[in-house]
Motif scaffolding. Structure first.
Motif, PDB file in Angstrom:
ATOM      1  N   ASP A  20       0.871  -1.178   0.000  1.00 26.39           N
ATOM      2  CA  ASP A  20       0.000   0.000   0.000  1.00 26.39           C
ATOM      3  C   ASP A  20       0.907   1.226   0.000  1.00 26.39           C
ATOM      4  O   ASP A  20       1.576   1.523   0.993  1.00 26.39           O
ATOM      5  CB  ASP A  20      -0.910  -0.005   1.232  1.00 26.39           C
ATOM      6  CG  ASP A  20      -1.990   1.073   1.155  1.00 26.39           C
ATOM      7  OD1 ASP A  20      -1.794   2.072   0.426  1.00 26.39           O
ATOM      8  OD2 ASP A  20      -3.028   0.925   1.839  1.00 26.39           O
ATOM      9  N   SER A  23      -0.740   6.127   2.490  1.00 19.22           N
ATOM     10  CA  SER A  23      -1.591   6.096   3.684  1.00 19.22           C
ATOM     11  C   SER A  23      -1.243   7.280   4.582  1.00 19.22           C
ATOM     12  O   SER A  23      -0.168   7.872   4.472  1.00 19.22           O
ATOM     13  CB  SER A  23      -1.406   4.781   4.450  1.00 19.22           C
ATOM     14  OG  SER A  23      -0.150   4.747   5.109  1.00 19.22           O
ATOM     15  N   ASN A  38      -1.893   1.394  12.197  1.00 20.88           N
ATOM     16  CA  ASN A  38      -1.881   1.272  10.736  1.00 20.88           C
ATOM     17  C   ASN A  38      -1.055   0.072  10.298  1.00 20.88           C
ATOM     18  O   ASN A  38      -1.447  -0.685   9.394  1.00 20.88           O
ATOM     19  CB  ASN A  38      -1.304   2.540  10.110  1.00 20.88           C
ATOM     20  CG  ASN A  38      -2.308   3.669  10.007  1.00 20.88           C
ATOM     21  OD1 ASN A  38      -3.444   3.555  10.454  1.00 20.88           O
ATOM     22  ND2 ASN A  38      -1.888   4.783   9.431  1.00 20.88           N
ATOM     23  N   ALA A  42      -2.367  -3.287   8.353  1.00 19.79           N
ATOM     24  CA  ALA A  42      -1.790  -3.743   7.086  1.00 19.79           C
ATOM     25  C   ALA A  42      -1.417  -5.220   7.161  1.00 19.79           C
ATOM     26  O   ALA A  42      -1.657  -5.989   6.216  1.00 19.79           O
ATOM     27  CB  ALA A  42      -0.569  -2.897   6.744  1.00 19.79           C
ATOM     28  N   LEU A  47      -0.986  -7.552   3.762  1.00 24.04           N
ATOM     29  CA  LEU A  47      -0.075  -6.741   2.952  1.00 24.04           C
ATOM     30  C   LEU A  47       1.376  -7.049   3.292  1.00 24.04           C
ATOM     31  O   LEU A  47       1.710  -7.409   4.420  1.00 24.04           O
ATOM     32  CB  LEU A  47      -0.343  -5.257   3.177  1.00 24.04           C
ATOM     33  CG  LEU A  47      -1.715  -4.714   2.778  1.00 24.04           C
ATOM     34  CD1 LEU A  47      -1.763  -3.212   3.001  1.00 24.04           C
ATOM     35  CD2 LEU A  47      -2.051  -5.044   1.338  1.00 24.04           C
ATOM     36  N   LEU A  50       3.708  -1.291   3.819  1.00 22.72           N
ATOM     37  CA  LEU A  50       2.867  -0.121   4.036  1.00 22.72           C
ATOM     38  C   LEU A  50       3.740   1.118   4.009  1.00 22.72           C
ATOM     39  O   LEU A  50       4.747   1.203   4.726  1.00 22.72           O
ATOM     40  CB  LEU A  50       2.142  -0.204   5.379  1.00 22.72           C
ATOM     41  CG  LEU A  50       1.325   1.035   5.762  1.00 22.72           C
ATOM     42  CD1 LEU A  50       0.135   1.218   4.815  1.00 22.72           C
ATOM     43  CD2 LEU A  50       0.855   0.956   7.208  1.00 22.72           C
ATOM     44  N   SER A 239      -2.576   2.106  -4.207  1.00 22.63           N
ATOM     45  CA  SER A 239      -2.676   2.947  -3.024  1.00 22.63           C
ATOM     46  C   SER A 239      -4.103   2.961  -2.488  1.00 22.63           C
ATOM     47  O   SER A 239      -5.063   2.960  -3.267  1.00 22.63           O
ATOM     48  CB  SER A 239      -2.272   4.384  -3.351  1.00 22.63           C
ATOM     49  OG  SER A 239      -0.949   4.452  -3.840  1.00 22.63           O
ATOM     50  N   SER A 245      -7.173   3.475  10.041  1.00 21.90           N
ATOM     51  CA  SER A 245      -6.513   2.166   9.987  1.00 21.90           C
ATOM     52  C   SER A 245      -7.346   1.135   9.250  1.00 21.90           C
ATOM     53  O   SER A 245      -6.814   0.303   8.502  1.00 21.90           O
ATOM     54  CB  SER A 245      -6.197   1.678  11.406  1.00 21.90           C
ATOM     55  OG  SER A 245      -5.290   2.548  12.053  1.00 21.90           O
ATOM     56  N   ILE A 248      -6.814   0.729   5.352  1.00 17.94           N
ATOM     57  CA  ILE A 248      -5.537   0.297   4.770  1.00 17.94           C
ATOM     58  C   ILE A 248      -5.777  -0.883   3.814  1.00 17.94           C
ATOM     59  O   ILE A 248      -6.459  -1.849   4.147  1.00 17.94           O
ATOM     60  CB  ILE A 248      -4.546  -0.148   5.868  1.00 17.94           C
ATOM     61  CG1 ILE A 248      -4.224   1.010   6.831  1.00 17.94           C
ATOM     62  CG2 ILE A 248      -3.275  -0.737   5.267  1.00 17.94           C
ATOM     63  CD1 ILE A 248      -3.349   2.081   6.278  1.00 17.94           C
ATOM     64  N   GLY A 249      -5.247  -0.782   2.609  1.00 14.30           N
ATOM     65  CA  GLY A 249      -5.316  -1.881   1.654  1.00 14.30           C
ATOM     66  C   GLY A 249      -6.698  -2.197   1.121  1.00 14.30           C
ATOM     67  O   GLY A 249      -6.909  -3.258   0.532  1.00 14.30           O
TER      68      GLY A 249
END
Length: 282
Positions: A20, A23, A38, A42, A47, A50, A239, A245, A248-249
């Motif tokens: 990602d 963020s 965060n 992730a 992920l 990050l 992105s 939070s 994210i992703g």
């Protein structure tokens, strides 16, 4: 590409990684997200990396904003070390492009504590794009013309950024989506920016946040992605533009499949300002 960059490229170019690349955390004026939360979010979403890319917008007037670089890196570097065996934490920033502040902006982007910088256009004539459009009345064509003219000048006139962020970001903030001018109206300016990215080997961001901000597409829209591809553009990143939070992703797996269908084969991210390409396909 110097040795470190070549080493990373050779090591990871055939390894599927999901990064990602955009963020935000409490270091941005519009986020309260905790940095460690965060990172944990992730990892929970599977992920591999990050990037923290908190806002910097240098303008004349009350919109001027910059976090403390020393505080930022003092916070993120220990977290990067703590989780290094589980996820790659990248230290970046989203730099608002503004030729009036270019001397400061280009000097700031030389800071080697950062892995990379996203260049975005959030303001035109020192006025916030989002709030301007939210209350805008009348024909949008003059504003769109001004925005994309400003993007051509800022994107081609600034050195030091690595990724161009959410190219048609302004679409998010038009209240009546039917009033958004047709792509043909500003295609020439978009093409000029895309050609510059390709010539300078920079990266175009695909930002999934558009789908969560009133659009039925990510940023940029498919017409821009297709034009980039047809002009020979290959470098793209994924992105979320998460400000919380839990975002994210978001939508990454379908976004990855979408980019593959459009003909893109790799995603690009940056470590120590060196590009790393990873395949999109499993």
């Amino acid at each position: 590409m110097h040795f470190y960059g070549k080493f990373l490229h050779d090591l990871r170019k055939e390894t599927l990684l999901l990064i990602d690349s955009h963020s935000h955390s409490r270091f941005s004026f519009d986020s309260e997200a905790d940095c460690e939360e965060n990172i944990l979010a992730a990892m929970a979403r599977g992920l591999d990396g990050l990037a923290f890319t908190d806002h910097i917008d240098r303008v004349d007037g009350p919109l001027d904003y910059c976090f403390d670089f020393d505080d930022y890196t003092r916070t993120l570097i220990p977290l990067k070390a703590r989780y290094k065996d589980r996820i790659s934490v990248l230290i970046g920033a989203e730099m608002g492009l503004n030729l009036e502040k270019n001397h400061w902006i280009e000097a700031a982007m030389k800071d080697d504590r950062f892995d990379y910088f996203i260049g975005s256009l959030h303001t035109v004539d020192n006025q916030d794009v989002a709030s301007t459009l939210y209350t805008y009345k009348g024909d949008l064509k003059p504003y769109y013309r001004n925005y994309y003219d400003a993007m051509v000048h800022a994107a081609t006139g600034t050195t030091g950024y690595h990724v161009l962020g959410h190219m048609d970001y302004l679409d998010r903030y038009v209240r009546d989506k039917a009033a958004i001018p047709p792509f043909a109206f500003y295609k020439e300016q978009v093409a000029a920016v895309l050609e510059h990215l390709i010539q300078k080997d920079l990266v175009l961001e695909y930002n999934t946040a558009g789908k969560y901000k009133g659009l039925n597409y990510g940023n940029p829209k498919e017409e821009i992605l297709a034009l980039y591809r047809d002009l020979g553009g290959k470098r793209i990143c994924l992105s979320s533009d998460a400000h919380k939070s839990e975002h994210i992703g978001r939508d990454f797996h379908s976004a990855k499949d979408y980019l593959i269908r459009l003909g893109f084969t790799h995603a690009t991210y940056f470590e120590k300002k060196c590009p790393v390409e990873v395949p999109l396909a499993d």
